[in-house]
Design a protein around this motif. Structure first.
Motif, PDB file in Angstrom:
ATOM      1  N   UNK A 193     -23.091  19.185   1.808  1.00 22.50           N
ATOM      2  CA  UNK A 193     -22.802  18.347   2.961  1.00 22.50           C
ATOM      3  C   UNK A 193     -22.029  17.113   2.513  1.00 22.50           C
ATOM      4  N   UNK A 194     -21.041  16.718   3.290  1.00 26.03           N
ATOM      5  CA  UNK A 194     -20.247  15.531   2.998  1.00 26.03           C
ATOM      6  C   UNK A 194     -20.868  14.310   3.680  1.00 26.03           C
ATOM      7  N   UNK A 195     -20.423  13.129   3.249  1.00 24.33           N
ATOM      8  CA  UNK A 195     -21.046  11.880   3.685  1.00 24.33           C
ATOM      9  C   UNK A 195     -20.026  10.974   4.368  1.00 24.33           C
ATOM     10  N   UNK A 196     -20.446  10.372   5.465  1.00 23.77           N
ATOM     11  CA  UNK A 196     -19.648   9.362   6.155  1.00 23.77           C
ATOM     12  C   UNK A 196     -20.542   8.151   6.408  1.00 23.77           C
ATOM     13  N   UNK A 197     -20.103   6.967   6.008  1.00 25.72           N
ATOM     14  CA  UNK A 197     -20.887   5.748   6.215  1.00 25.72           C
ATOM     15  C   UNK A 197     -19.966   4.617   6.681  1.00 25.72           C
ATOM     16  N   UNK A 198     -20.561   3.440   6.838  1.00 24.74           N
ATOM     17  CA  UNK A 198     -19.785   2.260   7.187  1.00 24.74           C
ATOM     18  C   UNK A 198     -18.968   1.716   6.039  1.00 24.74           C
ATOM     19  N   UNK A 199     -19.043   2.349   4.889  1.00 27.43           N
ATOM     20  CA  UNK A 199     -18.200   2.158   3.704  1.00 27.43           C
ATOM     21  C   UNK A 199     -18.649   1.041   2.774  1.00 27.43           C
TER      22      UNK A 199
END
Length: 468
Positions: A193-199
């Motif tokens: 699974x890939x990850x997306x966040x507020x960076x």
């Protein structure tokens, strides 16, 4: 290949700085004279101020400064300009934070993020704001604009199975909580699974760091670590070095919509007012009657030490939005494997639903997002004072208004404009029914006591007053 040409080191408010010229990575190497003029002539468009502040935030990666106003004041002599040449463009920076360089050369990841700022500032202004084809006064127009921004940033991948997990949480969490976010990220990475966040740092960096190890063990190629930010928050949450795909949305509302349109499930780690804003945003969507049959996995999780935090958050949601809202998420404490399995199972349901309804895997078109969650909320003292904080309205609209309240508190805490507003006019006032305001006050007080409103070690001075 980027070539950097440092030519001096200069002091700036006792912080070491560097001057350099940087060549672009990727396709952005040509700008028109009109685009350059807009970026460098603040009297014409105001774009330079935006470009400069976002660029400085990117160059500040790795520092512990989480105050947009203080960052701009610390590096008040910072300057960035565009050098046009026949073969393309370069960026010239003066008095840039020295931590962005190694042996006088800008770190490659930071250089890539710097040109991302240039790309997104230009695109959002020219292709969206000044384009009559986008009607950002309508919900459809706003969603269409978000789609085009994400497509321009190359974040939409047709043909790829759903596998993107959005992770929300605080940038100033404890060490134990941070280590837990890494373990969850590791379990997600093991499942490709890939990850997306507020960076930013904290709960935005930990899942990415853990996922890199999980991806490496599974030999998962081209792992995606997506960071989505916006100009008002980027100084407080500078992109962490693991982010390999960054985009800057024009405001917090489009940033939040980008998360839910792009992602296939959401994990929420411990945080403060900003994390509560995100929770209220997604609950405002899931509580909308049009979305009742759309699967969207939502998990709250943290280590055993965070159990009380989630009990408070759950109680706040129950007291304000009721059991219907509580039914939209699961709380899993101290079990990273269970969290990852829950996401895998939830995303399978998302894939099946979108396959049956012929919806895109890469962009969640079917979610209805009300205009109350889409239109930018400007946290002035009047707007904060006049929020509709009472139960005499549908729960999804109450969630939207509560989201605005917490958005204003975030602005007063860390955003340059919000901090200056508080300094000039005093505290924001939140008015509403006692059955709403008491849980709000109780939750915010608990955050302050736990150092969740600012970096640990700094005394927190509230930017708000709750009027019951």
């Amino acid at each position: 290949m980027s070539h950097n040409h440092p030519y001096k080191i200069a002091p700036d408010h006792n912080f070491e700085t560097i001057n350099a010229t940087i060549s672009p990575h990727g396709q952005l190497n040509i700008l028109s004279k009109v685009e350059v003029a807009k970026l460098l002539d603040s009297s014409q468009s105001g774009l330079y101020k935006l470009f400069r502040s976002c660029s400085l935030a990117v160059l500040n990666t790795g520092n512990d400064l989480d105050d947009g106003k203080e960052l701009l004041e610390r590096y008040s002599n910072f300057d960035i300009s565009i050098v046009q040449q026949e073969r393309g463009i370069k960026l010239a920076v003066k008095n840039a934070p020295a931590n962005a360089f190694v042996d006088g050369k800008m770190i490659k990841g930071i250089s890539e993020h710097l040109f991302t700022v240039l790309r997104d500032v230009i695109y959002n202004n020219d292709a969206i704001n000044e384009n009559p084809n986008f009607d950002v006064d309508t919900t459809e127009g706003i969603t269409d604009a978000v789609f085009h921004m994400l497509r321009n940033a190359n974040l939409l991948h047709p043909g790829q199975d759903p596998n993107l997990v959005v992770c929300w949480g605080g940038h100033s969490i404890s060490r134990g909580e941070y280590d837990y976010t890494k373990e969850v990220g590791y379990q997600l990475g093991l499942r490709s699974l890939d990850i997306c966040t507020g960076c930013g740092p904290g709960a935005m960096k930990g899942p990415m760091k853990g996922a890199t190890i999980g991806h490496a063990k599974q030999r998962t190629p081209n792992g995606r670590y997506i960071g989505i930010t916006e100009p008002g928050i980027i100084a407080a949450e500078a992109p962490n070095p693991i982010v390999n795909q960054l985009t800057i949305m024009p405001d917090i509302e489009k940033r939040l919509e980008a998360f839910v349109r792009l992602g296939h499930g959401i994990i929420v780690f411990p945080g403060g007012a900003g994390t509560t804003e995100e929770i209220l945003y997604i609950l405002g969507i899931l509580l909308h009657p049009d979305n009742k049959d759309i699967p969207f996995p939502l998990v709250f999780t943290g280590p055993a030490s965070s159990a009380e935090y989630f009990e408070r958050v759950d109680r706040f949601i129950g007291d304000t939005l009721g059991p219907e809202a509580q039914a939209h998420y699961k709380i899993i404490v101290n079990d990273p494997e269970a969290v990852a399995r829950e996401m895998v199972d939830g995303i399978k349901k998302v894939r099946e639903f979108r396959k049956q309804s012929d919806d895109a895997y890469y962009f969640n078109w079917q979610l209805t997002i009300s205009s109350d969650l889409q239109h930018p909320f400007i946290p002035t003292h009047d707007n904060m004072r006049n929020l509709e904080l009472h139960k005499n309205q549908p729960s999804h609209l109450l969630a939207a208004n509560l989201r605005r309240a917490f958005s204003g508190i975030v602005a007063g805490n860390v955003k340059e404009e919000g901090i200056r507003t508080i300094e000039e006019f005093g505290h924001f006032e939140l008015h509403g029914d006692a059955e709403i305001m008491h849980p709000v006050d109780e939750l915010l007080e608990s955050f302050a006591k736990q150092n969740r409103m600012k970096l640990p070690g700094r005394e927190y001075k509230p930017c708000y007053k709750v009027i019951k």
